[in-house]
Design a protein around this motif. Sequence first.
Motif, short mmCIF file in Angstrom:
data_model
loop_
_atom_site.label_atom_id
_atom_site.label_comp_id
_atom_site.label_asym_id
_atom_site.label_seq_id
_atom_site.Cartn_x
_atom_site.Cartn_y
_atom_site.Cartn_z
N LEU A 13 103.51 31.63 43.45
CA LEU A 13 103.29 32.07 44.52
C LEU A 13 104.09 33.08 45.34
N ASP A 14 105.46 33.00 44.67
CA ASP A 14 106.26 33.99 45.05
C ASP A 14 106.01 35.25 44.24
N PRO A 15 105.72 36.36 44.77
CA PRO A 15 104.99 37.54 44.16
C PRO A 15 106.39 38.43 43.77
N ALA A 16 107.67 37.85 43.95
CA ALA A 16 108.76 38.44 43.32
C ALA A 16 109.09 37.87 42.05
N ASN A 17 108.30 36.89 41.66
CA ASN A 17 108.21 36.31 40.19
C ASN A 17 107.43 37.48 39.34
N ARG A 18 108.24 38.33 38.74
CA ARG A 18 107.82 39.60 37.84
C ARG A 18 108.13 39.51 36.47
N SER A 19 107.25 40.22 35.72
CA SER A 19 107.33 40.50 34.37
C SER A 19 106.70 41.80 33.84
N THR A 20 107.07 42.23 32.86
CA THR A 20 106.31 43.45 32.13
C THR A 20 105.10 42.63 31.05
N ALA A 21 104.37 43.57 31.09
CA ALA A 21 103.21 43.22 29.97
C ALA A 21 103.84 42.79 28.58
N THR A 22 104.68 43.60 27.90
CA THR A 22 105.28 43.38 26.54
C THR A 22 106.25 41.95 26.94
N ASP A 23 106.78 41.72 27.78
CA ASP A 23 107.59 40.41 28.09
C ASP A 23 106.63 39.35 27.85
N LEU A 24 105.37 39.47 28.49
CA LEU A 24 104.48 38.38 28.60
C LEU A 24 103.87 38.09 27.18
N VAL A 25 103.65 38.84 26.57
CA VAL A 25 103.01 38.87 25.11
C VAL A 25 103.96 38.03 24.47
N ARG A 26 105.35 38.24 24.41
CA ARG A 26 106.39 37.35 24.06
C ARG A 26 106.46 35.93 24.52
N LEU A 27 106.19 35.97 25.55
CA LEU A 27 106.08 34.57 26.57
C LEU A 27 104.90 33.84 25.74
N GLY A 28 103.72 34.62 25.84
CA GLY A 28 102.32 33.85 25.14
C GLY A 28 102.75 33.23 23.68
N GLN A 29 103.42 34.10 22.98
CA GLN A 29 103.74 33.62 21.68
C GLN A 29 104.85 32.56 21.50
N LEU A 30 105.74 32.33 22.53
CA LEU A 30 106.50 31.14 22.55
C LEU A 30 106.09 30.27 23.16
N ALA A 31 104.88 30.28 23.90
CA ALA A 31 103.92 29.16 24.42
C ALA A 31 103.54 28.37 23.36
N LEU A 32 102.74 29.33 22.45
CA LEU A 32 101.89 28.90 21.09
C LEU A 32 102.58 28.22 20.29
N ALA A 33 104.10 28.76 20.13
CA ALA A 33 104.70 28.03 19.16
C ALA A 33 105.14 26.79 19.56
N ASP A 34 105.14 26.36 20.87
CA ASP A 34 105.36 24.99 21.27
C ASP A 34 104.14 24.14 21.12
N PRO A 35 104.01 23.24 20.19
CA PRO A 35 102.72 22.35 19.91
C PRO A 35 102.16 21.54 21.23
#
Length: 415
Positions: free
Chosen positions: A201-223
Motif C-alpha cells: 500500500l506504500d507507493p514507495a515500495n518500488r522495483s525494476t521489471a528485471t528485479d521482479l523477474v528474478r523475484l518471480g523465479q525465487l518465488a517459484l523455487a520455493d515449493p
Amino acid sequence: MPRVVRSPRSAVRRPLTIGVVVVLLLAVGYLVAAAVVPFAPASATTARYVPPTSTLPELRFPGYGATAVQATGFPESLRTSGDTDPRSIASITKVVTALVVLDEKPLEVGQAGPSIRFDAEMQALYATYLAKNGEVAPMPDGLRLSEYQTMQVMLMKSANNYAGSLALWAFGSMGAYERAAAAWLDEHDLDHTTIHEPTGLDPANRSTATDLVRLGQLALADPVVKEIVGTKQVSVPGAGAIENSNKLLGLDGIEGIKTGTLDEAGACLLFAATYERGGRSVTVVGVMLGGVDHDALDVDVQRLLRSVADNFQVVTLTHAGQTFGTFSTPWRDEADAVAAEPAEVLVWGTTAVTAKARLQRITFGERGERVGAVRFTIEHHDPVTVPLVLERSIEDPGVWWRWTNPFQGVDAAAA
C-alpha cells in the motif's frame, strides 16, 4: 690311385645354383616381409560443418509502463520494454513478504506450520488498511490459523491485514520486518528493489521489471509459495472462501504469481507459465507494471507469453549417420566417420553453434566401431559431445595387393 678330372661345366654350375638359391631366398623374404609389415594409419580428413540456423524473436510488448520476461534456464531470453527505473509495485510486495517470512519461519510442503494467534494489534490492521481502500479479509476475535493458512489468505486474496499480521508475528514490529526485508533483498542481489512495509500500500515500495523477474523465479523455487500462488480457491476458517485474485491462473499454462493494484502503480502482474517444448518443461517468468486495468493487462500478458513460447526452437545439431570425416587408405578404400546418434538442443532466439571433430588413428576397423567424437559448442548452453563411428568397415587389402604394391602405405615407425 687314379686321378679325378672335374668337368669345367660342373664348376660353372655351382655358382649358378647358389645364385638361384639366393634369388629364391630374397624373393621369399620379400613376399614374407611384404605380407607382414604393418600399414600406417589411414589418412583422416574432417568434413566442413554447416551450423543450423535460428531466428531472432519478435516479442509483443505493451506500449506502457515497464515489462520484462525471461525463460528460466535461458539467460539469453531476458527481454525488457518500457521504463528501466524502479516503479511502484503494489501488492507484488507480498511475494517479498512471503519469502522473507519463510526465511525466518521455514515451512515444508505439506506442513501447516506453527499456529498464529491474531492479537489486538493484528486485528487493528483491518481498520487501518480498509481506511486506505486496501484489500482485507475477515479476522474475527480469537482466530487462530496456521502459518500456511495465513500465507494463503495473504497471497491468494491479497489481504493486507494478513500480510501485516505475518510481518508482526515473524519479526515483532514493522520496523524489524523492514530491516529483515532489506537484508533479504541484499542477499539475493535485488539491488533495485526497496520495501518499506509488507503490503504494497506504500507507493514507495518500488522495483525494476528485471528485479521482479528474478523475484518471480525465487518465488517459484520455493515449493510452498509456488503451491499457494498456483491454487485457485480454498476455504480458510474465519477468513471464509478465498479465491485467487489472478484471473489468468490455469489459462495458457499460467501458474501464478501475484497481482497488484495501486493508484500510483496502476494494474500490475507478476506472472509465470510453463510450456512443453522440445520434450522438456520450460517456465517463463515475467512482469507487467503500469497497466490501466487488469482486464486489459491480462490480454497483454497472454499475448506476450504466446510470443515468448513461440520462439523456442529445437535445433538439430546432427542426424544419426551424418558425416564428420573420412578415412582413406593406400589401397583406395574409404570409410566415413559418422555420428553414432542424433543430437538436438532447445534454444530460444538466435543461437550460434560450432562443431569440432576429432578422429582417432586407425588402420583397419569394423562398421560401427567408434573412431572419434564431435563436440558441439552452443551459445548460452552446455557443450554436447556425440561419438563418431565407421560408416563401413576398413579391411586388410590382402596379400596379393601387398605383393603387387611393394611397401606402399607401410608404417615407417613400425618398420
